[in-house]
Design a protein around this motif. Structure first.
Motif, PDB file in Angstrom:
ATOM      1  N   LEU A  58       0.681  -1.150  -0.069  1.00 18.07           N
ATOM      2  CA  LEU A  58      -0.197  -0.102   0.075  1.00 18.07           C
ATOM      3  C   LEU A  58       0.929   1.097   0.100  1.00 18.07           C
ATOM      4  O   LEU A  58       1.840   1.152   0.730  1.00 18.07           O
ATOM      5  CB  LEU A  58      -0.874  -0.078   1.173  1.00 18.07           C
ATOM      6  CG  LEU A  58      -1.651  -1.329   1.682  1.00 18.07           C
ATOM      7  CD1 LEU A  58      -2.458  -0.966   3.205  1.00 18.07           C
ATOM      8  CD2 LEU A  58      -2.791  -1.455   0.644  1.00 18.07           C
ATOM      9  N   SER A  59       0.770   1.956  -1.071  1.00 21.34           N
ATOM     10  CA  SER A  59       1.309   3.400  -0.920  1.00 21.34           C
ATOM     11  C   SER A  59       0.410   4.473  -0.340  1.00 21.34           C
ATOM     12  O   SER A  59      -0.847   4.704  -1.019  1.00 21.34           O
ATOM     13  CB  SER A  59       1.735   3.880  -2.015  1.00 21.34           C
ATOM     14  OG  SER A  59       2.784   2.795  -2.699  1.00 21.34           O
ATOM     15  N   ILE A  60       0.644   5.059   0.683  1.00 19.62           N
ATOM     16  CA  ILE A  60      -0.571   6.135   1.395  1.00 19.62           C
ATOM     17  C   ILE A  60       0.199   7.350   1.497  1.00 19.62           C
ATOM     18  O   ILE A  60       1.389   7.700   2.129  1.00 19.62           O
ATOM     19  CB  ILE A  60      -0.772   5.571   2.779  1.00 19.62           C
ATOM     20  CG1 ILE A  60      -1.240   3.974   2.563  1.00 19.62           C
ATOM     21  CG2 ILE A  60      -1.731   6.515   3.558  1.00 19.62           C
ATOM     22  CD1 ILE A  60      -1.317   3.341   4.034  1.00 19.62           C
ATOM     23  N   GLN A  61      -0.429   8.284   1.116  1.00 25.81           N
ATOM     24  CA  GLN A  61      -0.049   9.776   1.026  1.00 25.81           C
ATOM     25  C   GLN A  61      -0.804  10.506   2.294  1.00 25.81           C
ATOM     26  O   GLN A  61      -1.259   9.825   3.226  1.00 25.81           O
ATOM     27  CB  GLN A  61      -0.587  10.512  -0.123  1.00 25.81           C
ATOM     28  CG  GLN A  61      -0.317   9.792  -1.624  1.00 25.81           C
ATOM     29  CD  GLN A  61      -0.819  10.622  -2.522  1.00 25.81           C
ATOM     30  OE1 GLN A  61      -0.196  11.676  -2.859  1.00 25.81           O
ATOM     31  NE2 GLN A  61      -1.925  10.447  -3.292  1.00 25.81           N
ATOM     32  N   PRO A 145      10.356  11.017   4.627  1.00 25.02           N
ATOM     33  CA  PRO A 145      11.224  11.613   5.486  1.00 25.02           C
ATOM     34  C   PRO A 145      10.521  12.521   6.599  1.00 25.02           C
ATOM     35  O   PRO A 145      10.944  12.705   7.816  1.00 25.02           O
ATOM     36  CB  PRO A 145      12.079  12.641   4.728  1.00 25.02           C
ATOM     37  CG  PRO A 145      12.334  12.088   3.241  1.00 25.02           C
ATOM     38  CD  PRO A 145      10.922  11.200   3.178  1.00 25.02           C
ATOM     39  N   ASP A 146       9.352  12.984   6.223  1.00 26.31           N
ATOM     40  CA  ASP A 146       8.313  13.790   7.143  1.00 26.31           C
ATOM     41  C   ASP A 146       7.627  13.013   7.979  1.00 26.31           C
ATOM     42  O   ASP A 146       6.754  13.496   8.819  1.00 26.31           O
ATOM     43  CB  ASP A 146       7.540  15.031   6.546  1.00 26.31           C
ATOM     44  CG  ASP A 146       6.788  14.338   5.229  1.00 26.31           C
ATOM     45  OD1 ASP A 146       6.662  13.197   5.161  1.00 26.31           O
ATOM     46  OD2 ASP A 146       6.127  15.138   4.427  1.00 26.31           O
ATOM     47  N   GLY A 147       7.490  11.467   7.639  1.00 30.51           N
ATOM     48  CA  GLY A 147       6.595  10.712   8.269  1.00 30.51           C
ATOM     49  C   GLY A 147       5.140  10.944   7.970  1.00 30.51           C
ATOM     50  O   GLY A 147       4.314  10.030   8.799  1.00 30.51           O
ATOM     51  N   LEU A 148       4.869  11.616   6.986  1.00 35.98           N
ATOM     52  CA  LEU A 148       3.376  12.002   6.846  1.00 35.98           C
ATOM     53  C   LEU A 148       3.027  10.920   5.427  1.00 35.98           C
ATOM     54  O   LEU A 148       1.589  10.676   5.424  1.00 35.98           O
ATOM     55  CB  LEU A 148       3.097  13.255   6.293  1.00 35.98           C
ATOM     56  CG  LEU A 148       3.679  14.312   7.208  1.00 35.98           C
ATOM     57  CD1 LEU A 148       3.466  15.846   6.441  1.00 35.98           C
ATOM     58  CD2 LEU A 148       2.905  14.108   8.569  1.00 35.98           C
ATOM     59  N   ALA A 149       3.700  10.271   4.787  1.00 32.84           N
ATOM     60  CA  ALA A 149       3.344   9.265   3.958  1.00 32.84           C
ATOM     61  C   ALA A 149       4.219   8.028   4.040  1.00 32.84           C
ATOM     62  O   ALA A 149       5.036   7.954   4.893  1.00 32.84           O
ATOM     63  CB  ALA A 149       3.439  10.061   2.581  1.00 32.84           C
ATOM     64  N   GLY A 150       4.022   7.044   3.171  1.00 33.29           N
ATOM     65  CA  GLY A 150       4.616   5.735   3.651  1.00 33.29           C
ATOM     66  C   GLY A 150       4.149   4.628   2.516  1.00 33.29           C
ATOM     67  O   GLY A 150       2.960   4.464   2.051  1.00 33.29           O
ATOM     68  N   VAL A 151       5.073   3.721   2.290  1.00 34.10           N
ATOM     69  CA  VAL A 151       4.699   2.417   1.694  1.00 34.10           C
ATOM     70  C   VAL A 151       4.901   1.278   2.720  1.00 34.10           C
ATOM     71  O   VAL A 151       5.738   1.058   3.681  1.00 34.10           O
ATOM     72  CB  VAL A 151       5.703   2.162   0.751  1.00 34.10           C
ATOM     73  CG1 VAL A 151       5.246   0.711   0.138  1.00 34.10           C
ATOM     74  CG2 VAL A 151       5.814   3.192  -0.262  1.00 34.10           C
ATOM     75  N   VAL A 152       3.529   0.540   2.913  1.00 30.22           N
ATOM     76  CA  VAL A 152       3.192  -0.622   3.861  1.00 30.22           C
ATOM     77  C   VAL A 152       3.093  -1.779   3.182  1.00 30.22           C
ATOM     78  O   VAL A 152       2.773  -2.051   1.913  1.00 30.22           O
ATOM     79  CB  VAL A 152       1.918  -0.516   4.639  1.00 30.22           C
ATOM     80  CG1 VAL A 152       1.838  -1.442   5.465  1.00 30.22           C
ATOM     81  CG2 VAL A 152       1.877   0.934   5.207  1.00 30.22           C
ATOM     82  N   TRP A 153       4.191  -2.617   3.603  1.00 31.37           N
ATOM     83  CA  TRP A 153       4.144  -4.078   3.123  1.00 31.37           C
ATOM     84  C   TRP A 153       3.717  -5.070   4.268  1.00 31.37           C
ATOM     85  O   TRP A 153       4.051  -4.980   5.382  1.00 31.37           O
ATOM     86  CB  TRP A 153       5.698  -4.692   2.720  1.00 31.37           C
ATOM     87  CG  TRP A 153       6.277  -4.311   1.414  1.00 31.37           C
ATOM     88  CD1 TRP A 153       5.573  -3.303   0.642  1.00 31.37           C
ATOM     89  CD2 TRP A 153       7.433  -4.626   0.826  1.00 31.37           C
ATOM     90  NE1 TRP A 153       6.472  -3.037  -0.433  1.00 31.37           N
ATOM     91  CE2 TRP A 153       7.445  -3.852  -0.336  1.00 31.37           C
ATOM     92  CE3 TRP A 153       8.471  -5.538   1.132  1.00 31.37           C
ATOM     93  CZ2 TRP A 153       8.572  -3.993  -1.244  1.00 31.37           C
ATOM     94  CZ3 TRP A 153       9.309  -5.864   0.301  1.00 31.37           C
ATOM     95  CH2 TRP A 153       9.555  -5.148  -0.958  1.00 31.37           C
TER      96      TRP A 153
END
Length: 246
Positions: A58-61, A145-153
């Motif tokens: 999942l790529s979450i903005q 880097p800002d912790g606001l988005a991420g990719v979840v496996w």
């Protein structure tokens, strides 16, 4: 046209990405906060990572304000669990409404009038009526880097599959009316084929524009309206379409 990506801001780049990477499968993700509040949100930057073990990505903005993490990502980081529910046409209005930016203490299931179904191996509930659901535990989170988005496996630890679509170990997808994402719109998958196709079919299918199933004209795009956000969230008026779990 040549477009140098270094000249684009976030919004311009996002428009090009979502209009080019189509159709996208939709992960309708349910999570729980640490205080037990259920969250539900569609994520269209979603794919399979592998099958041994079964793993999804999942790529979450961030939220539309660009300074707040979405509840989905916050909950996944805090609890390590989530459920991916399959998006299908009968629940499309509820799915679209669940893309709104509700407050963290608001239960999205209640807000969009959906019933929960208990999961077996994880705490977050499933969407009642969804024909397929993956119960997942986090394998790894790749944060921005800002912790606001991420990719979840996440590793799929349990599959829920409606009995009538499980045929000899495979999914009878022809009975599902699965829904995918285009740019800021949806598409229903209602045909299948194996190449090659007859030339007459090829000519007929490629010489006409995609058919719209709603009331809008063929040149309409939600991206040109206030209902659209480069966060992927729905910002416009509440849908008047009746939702159903039937």
């Amino acid at each position: 046209m040549e477009i140098d990506s270094s000249t684009l801001d976030h919004k311009a780049a996002y428009k090009l990405m979502i209009g080019s990477i189509i159709p996208r499968p939709i992960a309708w993700v349910s999570t729980l906060s640490t205080s037990g509040v259920a969250n539900l949100a569609p994520i269209s930057f979603f794919t399979s990572v592998g099958s041994t073990p079964p793993r999804v990505s999942l790529s979450i903005q961030s939220k539309s304000d660009r300074v707040t993490a979405k509840d989905t990502l916050s909950n996944i980081k805090a609890t390590g669990e989530f459920v991916v529910n399959m998006a299908t046409l009968p629940q499309i209005a509820a799915l679209n409404n669940s893309a709104r930016e509700f407050e963290p203490d608001e239960d999205e299931f209640e807000m969009v009038d959906l019933d929960k179904e208990a999961s077996t191996m994880v705490s977050p509930p499933r969407v009642k009526g969804a024909p397929i659901a993956f119960e997942c535990r986090v394998f790894q989170v790749f944060g921005s880097p800002d912790g606001l988005a991420g990719v979840v496996w996440g590793d799929v630890v349990n599959f829920h599959v409606r009995d009538d679509i499980y045929v000899n170990g495979r999914i009878d997808f022809g009975a599902l009316a699965p829904v995918g994402r285009l740019a800021a719109e949806y598409t229903v998958v209602d045909n299948a084929f194996i190449p090659p196709l007859d030339n007459s079919v090829m000519k007929e299918r490629t010489s006409r524009r995609m058919q719209r199933l709603d009331r809008h004209g063929e040149d309409y795009s939600p991206i040109d309206t206030d209902a659209w956000s480069s966060s992927g969230s729905v910002m416009g008026p509440w849908s008047s379409i009746t939702t159903t779990d039937d």
